[in-house]
Design a protein around this motif. Sequence first.
Motif, PDB file in Angstrom:
ATOM      1  N   THR A 268      58.047  38.878   3.965  1.00 37.54           N
ATOM      2  CA  THR A 268      57.907  38.117   2.719  1.00 37.54           C
ATOM      3  C   THR A 268      58.814  36.893   2.659  1.00 37.54           C
ATOM      4  N   ARG A 269      59.875  36.855   3.463  1.00 39.05           N
ATOM      5  CA  ARG A 269      60.867  35.783   3.307  1.00 39.05           C
ATOM      6  C   ARG A 269      60.816  34.709   4.385  1.00 39.05           C
ATOM      7  N   LEU A 270      60.022  34.915   5.437  1.00 38.79           N
ATOM      8  CA  LEU A 270      59.906  33.853   6.435  1.00 38.79           C
ATOM      9  C   LEU A 270      59.355  32.588   5.780  1.00 38.79           C
ATOM     10  N   GLY A 271      59.977  31.451   6.087  1.00 37.15           N
ATOM     11  CA  GLY A 271      59.555  30.183   5.493  1.00 37.15           C
ATOM     12  C   GLY A 271      58.509  29.486   6.339  1.00 37.15           C
ATOM     13  N   LEU A 272      58.786  28.240   6.729  1.00 38.48           N
ATOM     14  CA  LEU A 272      57.853  27.478   7.549  1.00 38.48           C
ATOM     15  C   LEU A 272      57.753  28.102   8.942  1.00 38.48           C
ATOM     16  N   LEU A 273      56.527  28.383   9.341  1.00 35.66           N
ATOM     17  CA  LEU A 273      56.332  29.016  10.640  1.00 35.66           C
ATOM     18  C   LEU A 273      56.161  28.020  11.775  1.00 35.66           C
ATOM     19  N   ARG A 274      55.722  26.807  11.475  1.00 33.94           N
ATOM     20  CA  ARG A 274      55.382  25.876  12.552  1.00 33.94           C
ATOM     21  C   ARG A 274      56.548  25.601  13.501  1.00 33.94           C
ATOM     22  N   PRO A 275      57.782  25.357  13.005  1.00 35.37           N
ATOM     23  CA  PRO A 275      58.892  25.140  13.953  1.00 35.37           C
ATOM     24  C   PRO A 275      59.120  26.342  14.873  1.00 35.37           C
ATOM     25  N   ALA A 318      61.059  43.409  24.093  1.00 36.58           N
ATOM     26  CA  ALA A 318      62.407  43.056  23.659  1.00 36.58           C
ATOM     27  C   ALA A 318      62.738  41.588  23.919  1.00 36.58           C
ATOM     28  N   ARG A 319      62.330  41.058  25.071  1.00 32.00           N
ATOM     29  CA  ARG A 319      62.660  39.667  25.398  1.00 32.00           C
ATOM     30  C   ARG A 319      61.978  38.702  24.437  1.00 32.00           C
ATOM     31  N   ALA A 320      60.728  38.961  24.091  1.00 38.34           N
ATOM     32  CA  ALA A 320      60.025  38.107  23.128  1.00 38.34           C
ATOM     33  C   ALA A 320      60.681  38.177  21.750  1.00 38.34           C
ATOM     34  N   GLN A 321      61.142  39.360  21.365  1.00 40.54           N
ATOM     35  CA  GLN A 321      61.818  39.503  20.075  1.00 40.54           C
ATOM     36  C   GLN A 321      63.132  38.723  20.062  1.00 40.54           C
ATOM     37  N   ALA A 327      64.875  31.467  17.858  1.00 41.65           N
ATOM     38  CA  ALA A 327      64.100  30.389  17.238  1.00 41.65           C
ATOM     39  C   ALA A 327      64.276  30.399  15.731  1.00 41.65           C
ATOM     40  N   LEU A 328      64.330  31.594  15.137  1.00 46.05           N
ATOM     41  CA  LEU A 328      64.529  31.687  13.691  1.00 46.05           C
ATOM     42  C   LEU A 328      65.928  31.218  13.297  1.00 46.05           C
ATOM     43  N   ARG A 329      66.921  31.519  14.106  1.00 49.98           N
ATOM     44  CA  ARG A 329      68.285  31.045  13.820  1.00 49.98           C
ATOM     45  C   ARG A 329      68.337  29.515  13.795  1.00 49.98           C
ATOM     46  N   GLU A 330      67.583  28.890  14.690  1.00 55.59           N
ATOM     47  CA  GLU A 330      67.550  27.426  14.710  1.00 55.59           C
ATOM     48  C   GLU A 330      66.789  26.868  13.514  1.00 55.59           C
TER      49      GLU A 330
END
Length: 344
Positions: A268-275, A318-321, A327-330
């Motif tokens: 529910t909290r993920l914002g913009l997905l494109r980046p 695990a590697r993909a996660q 990517a989310l941290r960035e």
Amino acid sequence: MEGEGVVLYRTVPWDRKLLAQRGKRPAGPLFKFTCPQGSVGQLHLPHCELYDQGGCEFLSVAHVTDDKKVEFIDNLELTDTHVIINVTGFSKYGIVSEEGRPISPIDSLVLLFYQLPDVGKRSILKVLLLPGNVVLKEVREERRSSNGDREIYLETTSHCQLTPKQEYTLSTDLTDDHRIKPTKASFVDFQSYENYIPTFQLFMQSIVKEANISLKENGSETLVWDGLVWLPASLTEFTSTVLVPPPVTPYILPGQVFITKHRMALETRLGLLRPILLRLQQPDLGVLIDEEREEVLSNTTKTLKNQALLDMVIRKGARAQEHFYQALREADHCLVEDLEEQTA
């Protein structure tokens, strides 16, 4: 499960008066379930009846609602160990039996809890006779909360068959000063789903290293259970004999831990997905391909897009996660920081 979801459950006390009014008694723990996603379609509840002796014919499942109404479900599928029912909603479910049914043996457990010797070298072995479908973890936790480190659980060959309302006697091969109280006791199975109190206690006046103990029907010489137990003199001696070096735990990447802990919040909290999607598509990572990106974006709502992306990443391992996490941290450092602070 008919789909993904989080199921929580715990045992709660039975209202025996409510059951008695309908000619029923408990034949298992009463479980309270919750599943916000409503994705549970079937329950497998453990029973302790001997399947080949006809005891299962008298079983049904009580559905107890939050307003204390009860309905009995008789349309059951039975196995040697479980009663299976289809469900459409959740509250409390438990197996019950007819009050006036013929009495026959059931699968049971003999559980041993040992109160370590005091300064006078006196100790107590506590013997619990319980139905085979009690929740063993809950029994141990309840005993631990009541007795702390003064009492330890002794693992043994616990399984046997006992008859409800039958009287039993406990005996031992010890020759030193000891007493067993009570001298005989009835196995009342339906009380044992909530009251984890000893049926017998073996009081020892001196340090005992091992003992043979056995259980018989009162007035009979036939053993229904017997076991050899080693009795430690201290908690240190107990831990040194029962603990083994832990296995080497494989390293778990931070991203895998993060997604496991915060999956529901991320939906529910993920914002913009494109980046994030663009980063996961970069050749140096290769987590997603164009078709997978389009599949995520084709969903109609933000939550469904988030769920689709998370499902895709988790399936890839695990590697993909870990790549998703970085990517989310960035892309949204504040969200990651907030979620991690909640579980710090």
